[in-house]
Motif scaffolding. Structure first.
Motif, mmCIF file in Angstrom:
data_model
loop_
_atom_site.group_PDB
_atom_site.id
_atom_site.type_symbol
_atom_site.label_atom_id
_atom_site.label_comp_id
_atom_site.label_asym_id
_atom_site.label_seq_id
_atom_site.Cartn_x
_atom_site.Cartn_y
_atom_site.Cartn_z
ATOM 1 N N MET A 107 19.810 1.276 9.292
ATOM 2 C CA MET A 107 20.041 1.523 8.059
ATOM 3 C C MET A 107 20.450 2.900 7.614
ATOM 4 S SD MET A 107 16.663 0.049 6.232
ATOM 5 C CE MET A 107 17.187 0.601 4.629
ATOM 6 N N GLN A 108 19.963 3.853 8.208
ATOM 7 C CA GLN A 108 20.303 5.193 8.136
ATOM 8 C C GLN A 108 21.743 5.488 8.561
ATOM 9 O OE1 GLN A 108 18.631 7.306 6.571
ATOM 10 N NE2 GLN A 108 20.289 8.874 6.629
ATOM 11 N N GLY A 109 22.260 4.943 9.752
ATOM 12 C CA GLY A 109 23.634 4.729 9.886
ATOM 13 C C GLY A 109 24.447 4.305 8.902
ATOM 14 N N VAL A 110 24.271 3.216 8.508
ATOM 15 C CA VAL A 110 25.022 2.541 7.410
ATOM 16 C C VAL A 110 24.912 3.167 6.154
ATOM 17 C CG1 VAL A 110 24.989 0.365 5.859
ATOM 18 C CG2 VAL A 110 24.381 0.321 8.313
ATOM 19 N N ILE A 111 23.840 3.825 5.776
ATOM 20 C CA ILE A 111 23.841 4.666 4.622
ATOM 21 C C ILE A 111 24.764 5.743 4.714
ATOM 22 C CG2 ILE A 111 22.276 6.404 3.212
ATOM 23 C CD1 ILE A 111 19.833 4.433 3.913
ATOM 24 N N GLU A 112 24.754 6.448 5.776
ATOM 25 C CA GLU A 112 25.447 7.919 6.154
ATOM 26 C C GLU A 112 26.863 7.533 6.102
ATOM 27 O OE1 GLU A 112 23.761 9.482 9.583
ATOM 28 O OE2 GLU A 112 22.011 10.379 8.829
ATOM 29 N N ASP A 141 11.343 1.337 13.641
ATOM 30 C CA ASP A 141 12.138 2.478 13.668
ATOM 31 C C ASP A 141 13.619 2.051 14.027
ATOM 32 O OD1 ASP A 141 9.985 4.265 13.164
ATOM 33 O OD2 ASP A 141 9.502 4.318 15.357
ATOM 34 N N LEU A 142 13.857 1.054 14.789
ATOM 35 C CA LEU A 142 15.189 0.544 15.102
ATOM 36 C C LEU A 142 15.781 0.383 13.958
ATOM 37 C CD1 LEU A 142 14.775 -1.358 18.304
ATOM 38 C CD2 LEU A 142 16.130 0.668 18.131
ATOM 39 N N ILE A 143 15.152 -0.587 12.939
ATOM 40 C CA ILE A 143 15.726 -0.959 11.910
ATOM 41 C C ILE A 143 16.260 0.159 10.996
ATOM 42 C CG2 ILE A 143 15.496 -2.325 9.626
ATOM 43 C CD1 ILE A 143 13.622 -4.267 11.365
ATOM 44 N N GLN A 144 15.167 1.132 11.028
ATOM 45 C CA GLN A 144 15.229 2.171 9.930
ATOM 46 C C GLN A 144 16.721 3.242 10.684
ATOM 47 O OE1 GLN A 144 12.056 5.296 9.884
ATOM 48 N NE2 GLN A 144 12.464 5.574 7.902
ATOM 49 N N GLU A 145 16.794 3.132 11.731
ATOM 50 C CA GLU A 145 17.802 3.955 12.490
ATOM 51 C C GLU A 145 19.349 3.334 12.179
ATOM 52 O OE1 GLU A 145 17.487 4.413 16.526
ATOM 53 O OE2 GLU A 145 15.522 5.447 16.593
ATOM 54 N N LEU A 161 22.474 1.866 -0.229
ATOM 55 C CA LEU A 161 21.187 1.227 0.475
ATOM 56 C C LEU A 161 19.923 1.577 0.380
ATOM 57 C CD1 LEU A 161 20.794 -1.694 2.136
ATOM 58 C CD2 LEU A 161 21.266 -0.170 4.076
ATOM 59 N N ALA A 162 18.803 1.014 0.024
ATOM 60 C CA ALA A 162 17.549 1.483 -0.122
ATOM 61 C C ALA A 162 16.577 0.538 0.719
ATOM 62 C CB ALA A 162 17.007 1.521 -1.524
#
Length: 247
Positions: free
Chosen positions: A156-161, A150-154, A167-168
């Protein structure tokens, strides 16, 4: 390759996956982990052999091509040195600090670049995610190893936004897997239930040869080509290429 937890196969995976891919692709290893047992060490390189490291390239003082170590006809490495440990502080106040790696890689002719991130979600990992097309997350087949997803996903989501909308998640790779253990089977089932097709079908089985190979500066294919580890990373390379072609 990202996971803030160490000991999950985050360095073993790019090393052996890259060796398998380099048979047909031009591959660049990028080592952003200054800690011991990193990708540079696994490739058998000593600090005194290095012309320059990822630190000097990120700092802008050395071109990527001048820091590259050639490991094979189609395999290069941008090595890490101990000085990379101070990169977070050294680059923290720099304008465009999230773009240092992306800028260094611009226009370089490789089919695949595999980035070994440090076991943290700091500036170097953000640089990797900003420069990358996809993220492969190695996860050890134990319950506590799942908590960090979940931390990695958060992150990643910050980088995507904010930085890299392209990024996928390329996939989640189960490592140190032993099908005889009910815990490992339960973890695999839990991953499949939660992440579905994002989990690689290939599982990297627990194999002593995978742990021994880096101490000899060799990949699993050089150290023990007929081992379970070699068979698993061969299978992963095929699945990996299918996935990146479909992204």
């Amino acid at each position: 390759m990202a996971n803030q937890k160490g000991g999950v196969g985050k360095t073993t995976t790019p090393h052996n996956l890259g060796m398998a891919l380099s048979r047909g692709c031009r591959v660049l290893f990028i080592d952003l982990d200054a800690q011991g047992n990193n990708l540079t060490d696994a490739c058998g390189l000593e600090a005194e052999e290095l012309k320059a490291t990822a630190y000097e390239v990120l700092d802008g003082g050395v071109r990527l091509s001048d820091a590259i170590c050639q490991l094979g006809p189609r395999l290069d490495l941008l090595p890490a040195g101990r000085n990379l440990a101070v990169a977070e502080l050294a680059f923290a106040s720099r304008l465009g600090r999230e773009n240092l790696l992306k800028k260094a890689l611009a226009g370089k002719a490789y089919d695949v670049a595999l980035i070994d991130c440090p076991p943290s979600l700091g500036l170097l990992t953000v640089n990797a995610l900003n420069a990358a097309n996809g993220v492969l997350i190695p996860v050890q087949a134990e319950y506590y190893a799942l908590a960090g997803l979940d931390l990695i996903q958060e992150t990643m989501q910050g980088v995507i936004e904010n930085l890299n909308p392209a990024l996928a998640l390329l996939g989640i790779l189960l490592t140190f897997y032993d099908g005889r253990k009910s815990l490992n089977r339960d973890v695999a089932s839990g991953l499949a239930d939660r992440w579905g097709a994002q989990v690689f079908r290939t599982r990297i089985r627990d194999n002593v040869a995978l742990a021994e190979a880096p101490s000899n500066g060799q990949s699993i294919f050089e150290y023990r080509a007929r081992s379970y580890g070699a068979a698993d990373y061969e299978a992963l390379a095929k699945e990996f290429m299918k996935r990146i072609k479909n992204k």
